[in-house]
Design a protein around this motif. Structure first.
Motif, PDB file in Angstrom:
ATOM      1  N   LEU A  56       0.260  -6.883  -3.166  1.00 27.70           N
ATOM      2  CA  LEU A  56       0.391  -6.470  -1.719  1.00 27.70           C
ATOM      3  C   LEU A  56      -0.775  -5.589  -1.574  1.00 27.70           C
ATOM      4  CD1 LEU A  56       1.451  -3.358  -1.880  1.00 27.70           C
ATOM      5  CD2 LEU A  56       3.844  -4.490  -2.618  1.00 27.70           C
ATOM      6  N   ARG A  57      -0.964  -5.810  -0.154  1.00 25.93           N
ATOM      7  CA  ARG A  57      -1.962  -4.715   0.395  1.00 25.93           C
ATOM      8  C   ARG A  57      -1.549  -4.879   2.041  1.00 25.93           C
ATOM      9  NH1 ARG A  57      -5.438  -7.919   3.420  1.00 25.93           N
ATOM     10  NH2 ARG A  57      -5.258 -10.296   2.896  1.00 25.93           N
ATOM     11  N   ASN A  58      -2.499  -3.867   2.750  1.00 28.85           N
ATOM     12  CA  ASN A  58      -2.529  -3.619   4.064  1.00 28.85           C
ATOM     13  C   ASN A  58      -3.664  -4.242   4.730  1.00 28.85           C
ATOM     14  OD1 ASN A  58       0.126  -2.487   4.312  1.00 28.85           O
ATOM     15  ND2 ASN A  58      -1.003  -0.471   3.805  1.00 28.85           N
ATOM     16  N   GLY A  59      -3.717  -4.745   5.876  1.00 32.35           N
ATOM     17  CA  GLY A  59      -5.034  -5.195   6.584  1.00 32.35           C
ATOM     18  C   GLY A  59      -4.986  -6.574   7.172  1.00 32.35           C
ATOM     19  N   PRO A  60      -6.128  -7.268   7.026  1.00 36.88           N
ATOM     20  CA  PRO A  60      -6.019  -8.639   7.891  1.00 36.88           C
ATOM     21  C   PRO A  60      -4.966  -9.590   7.204  1.00 36.88           C
ATOM     22  CG  PRO A  60      -8.475  -7.823   7.242  1.00 36.88           C
ATOM     23  CD  PRO A  60      -7.413  -7.041   6.593  1.00 36.88           C
TER      24      PRO A  60
END
Length: 447
Positions: A429-433
């Motif tokens: 998981l990550r945040n962003g586009p």
């Protein structure tokens, strides 16, 4: 049934003592044989030198050298004594039969009656023929002192062997006791550790040997077990907390229904609320069971060809009506061997998480990146809190209520990772586009 001693120190000392005894006895035996042969070689060399001198005199017809020799005699071919050393006059070194049997130079040890009154004496005798005349020259040397010296050497070796074996075994036992002393300390400390949360640790052994590495390995194992124990205890505490709330609500609704038995509408409302709590309990129990099976490796997935893109499009319509999200699916057809129901469960959990976080739209992107197929779920919500990026897949982990106003149990992402792992894949998981919010990527083996 154990036949030997229980202590490893005693067993090793015993084995070392037995092995050392065998090696030492063989070495001493070889040493004795070598010394015996060396003494005989020295005597034979002296006899050969004397015989060469006397043989030259006999060839010259001079027999006086034999008379002056300490112990020599010349025999005719039939065994008749032709000349003798004055010191053994009246005695013979060889019998006629022995004289006739001489074919070449031969040295041997024997006992002859050459002492006073015919007393036996040990001699080393060398007999050799005199050219082609048939005569035989015998030269001898008393060997009693030499043999007694050899026997004394043998006695010394036999007495020294047990002393050396005992000394080596004792030294081995002392060295083993010193080497295994850290193991005793580890054993006592390990026996004193009753639970993993006692805070006690195994002693650290200095150095870089096998025992030091064992100590470091055991300390690391206990640290990992303590972490796992703490996590499992936290899991039990969290599960108990999650179960307590719906059970309390369920009991309260039942009490209300009993109290309003004469009011059918209130009873109906209480039963509907109770049914909702039972459904919540059922979902929680199923989620906990799935995670437990994943932890012990018994989570079963039914593998069959699945088009991830078609499945995502079909599921998006159903999830939109349930969560209110506007879900867009992109990607070409990608076929994998997977459990379709488990993949739907992954998409359902991700949609529920996005909706609970306040997202309004989501995008599912399916791509083939050999040897994996990737399903990326992105939403336009606030994303994961920075402090949760490393722990969001853990059980019962929830975000900040101000960012994630959810009343769920915090098992959704844990199940996503469990399903991916059961398929032999991964989840990250990550945040962003592309939408600026949370992005969860599930990778499954392709083919």
């Amino acid at each position: 049934m154990r036949l030997g001693p229980a202590s490893i120190r005693t067993r090793l000392a015993l084995f070392f003592g037995v092995g050392t005894s065998i090696v030492l006895l063989l070495s001493l035996g070889l040493l004795y044989v070598a010394l015996h042969r060396q003494l005989n070689s020295a005597v034979d060399a002296d006899l050969t030198a004397r015989g060469d001198d006397l043989l030259g005199s006999v060839r010259a017809g001079d027999l006086s050298g034999i008379a002056g020799d300490p112990m020599a005699q010349l025999y005719a071919p039939d065994g008749t004594l032709l000349a003798t050393a004055s010191s053994i006059a009246g005695h013979v070194l060889l019998t006629p039969a022995q004289v006739r049997a001489v074919r070449g130079t031969k040295a041997t040890s024997m006992t002859l009656p050459l002492g006073a009154g015919g007393a036996p004496r040990r001699v080393r005798l060398m007999a050799r023929p005199v050219d082609g005349t048939g005569e035989v020259l015998a030269v001898a040397l008393p060997s009693g002192n030499i043999e007694r010296a050899g026997n004394r050497q043998l006695v010394v070796l036999l007495v020294a062997a047990p002393v050396l074996v005992a000394a080596l075994a004792t030294l081995c036992w002392l060295l083993l006791r010193a080497a295994l002393r850290p193991v005793d300390a580890l054993t006592r400390q390990a026996a004193a550790i009753s639970t993993l949360d006692s805070g006690r640790e195994l002693p650290l052994v200095a150095g870089d040997d096998e025992i030091a590495r064992l100590s470091a390995t055991l300390r690391g194992m206990l640290a990992r077990l303590a972490v796992a124990f703490a996590r499992e205890r936290a899991f039990v505490d969290d599960a108990s907390h999650e179960l307590r709330t719906p059970i309390a609500v369920l009991r309260g609704e039942i009490d209300l229904a009993l109290a309003a038995a004469d009011n059918p509408e209130e009873v109906r409302q209480s039963l509907l609320a109770a049914r909702g709590q039972v459904a919540r309990l059922g979902r929680l129990a199923e989620d906990l069971l799935l995670l437990a099976r994943e932890r012990d490796g018994s989570l079963v997935v039914r593998r069959e060809p699945v088009d991830l893109t078609d499945l995502a499009r079909a599921e998006a319509g159903a999830l939109t009506g349930v969560t209110g999200l506007a879900i867009e699916v992109r990607g070409d057809p990608v076929i994998v061997e997977a459990d379709a129901d488990r993949v739907r469960q992954v998409l359902s959990n991700l949609a529920a998480n996005s909706a609970a976080a306040g997202a309004r739209s989501a995008r599912v992107t399916v791509t083939l990146e050999p040897p994996e197929a990737c399903v990326a779920w992105a939403d336009d919500g606030p994303g994961f809190a920075p402090e949760l990026l490393g722990a969001a897949f853990e059980r019962f982990v929830r975000g900040d209520p101000s960012r994630t106003p959810s009343t769920g149990a915090g098992l959704g992402l844990s199940i996503v990772r469990a399903v991916a792992t059961a398929h032999g894949g991964t989840a990250e998981l990550r945040n962003g586009p592309p939408l600026g919010g949370a992005v969860v990527t599930v990778r499954l083996p392709a083919g």
